[in-house]
Scaffold this motif. Sequence first.
Motif, short mmCIF file in Angstrom:
data_model
loop_
_atom_site.label_atom_id
_atom_site.label_comp_id
_atom_site.label_asym_id
_atom_site.label_seq_id
_atom_site.Cartn_x
_atom_site.Cartn_y
_atom_site.Cartn_z
N SER A 1 29.01 38.08 39.79
CA SER A 1 29.85 37.95 38.60
C SER A 1 29.76 39.18 37.71
O SER A 1 30.78 39.71 37.25
CB SER A 1 29.46 36.70 37.81
N MET B 1 39.13 32.68 47.67
CA MET B 1 38.50 32.76 46.37
C MET B 1 39.11 33.85 45.50
O MET B 1 38.74 34.01 44.35
CB MET B 1 37.00 33.05 46.53
N ALA C 1 38.74 34.12 41.37
CA ALA C 1 38.02 35.21 40.72
C ALA C 1 38.89 35.89 39.69
O ALA C 1 38.46 36.24 38.60
CB ALA C 1 37.55 36.23 41.75
N ALA D 1 39.41 33.64 36.58
CA ALA D 1 38.19 33.57 35.78
C ALA D 1 38.02 34.83 34.96
O ALA D 1 37.64 34.79 33.79
CB ALA D 1 36.97 33.36 36.67
N SER D 2 38.32 35.98 35.58
CA SER D 2 38.17 37.25 34.87
C SER D 2 39.14 37.34 33.71
O SER D 2 38.81 37.82 32.63
CB SER D 2 38.41 38.42 35.84
N SER E 1 31.06 32.67 35.76
CA SER E 1 30.31 32.57 37.02
C SER E 1 31.26 32.19 38.14
O SER E 1 32.24 31.48 37.93
CB SER E 1 29.20 31.53 36.91
N LEU E 2 30.98 32.71 39.32
CA LEU E 2 31.79 32.42 40.49
C LEU E 2 31.10 31.37 41.33
O LEU E 2 29.93 31.50 41.66
CB LEU E 2 32.01 33.70 41.30
#
Length: 231
Positions: free
Chosen positions: A109, A196, A200, A203-204, A212-213
């Motif tokens: 992460s 994924m 990712a 989330a970013s 967190s991934l």
Amino acid sequence: MSDHPVIVTVTGHAEREFAPNRCTVALRVHADGTTREHAADPVTAAIVTLTDLVTELRERNNSPVTRWTFDQVRHSRHRPYSKDGKTRPWRYTSSASLTVTFREFDAVSAFVDTASEVEAVAIANLNWWITRKTREKRMAKVRDLAVRDALAKAKGYTKSLGYSDFRALAVADPGMLGLQPGPSPGAGGAPMMRAMRSAAASASEENGPGYSLEPDRITLSADVEARFEAS
């Protein structure tokens, strides 16, 4: 109850989910401009920054990085055309790619967050996987469960006949005993992984630093054919 042994030929299937133990982060470095320097300079600077970042991780005690690769910087140019067919000035492009493989997921992460802030760098993909040695151990467990499934099926077929003793005559990979079972979910023992990349990226964008991934678990499956003598 029959006094004569009977031959039972069946298929067995099993699948289990396991946590991955590696994550490979693929990064793409890209820039373009009206001159070669305008395209090349941001890419060169990004490569230096990423190299320093990875080197620092590699030099730590118990480094979270197992390996990394760097594809050389590539330069190209093309001449676009306007709508009326007239040529426009040359456009120059520079690009490169890197991959970094982690064994400690807590470090992924932070690395993704830092790398994505570098100019001209984009996170192309996150690949969660299981190393060959670990995968072989996991597959041995799944294959054993598939054989147990076949034995349970054979016992179920002969339960009403009163048979209680079973002797294995053959255990084989699918197709070796001449059976043609229908397709099973995840058949073939190949790992099944959900993508994924979008997770990712979102989330970013939404959470910023500190996210967190969470990798999806990997499904391993096995199919067998078995022949038993029941008595």
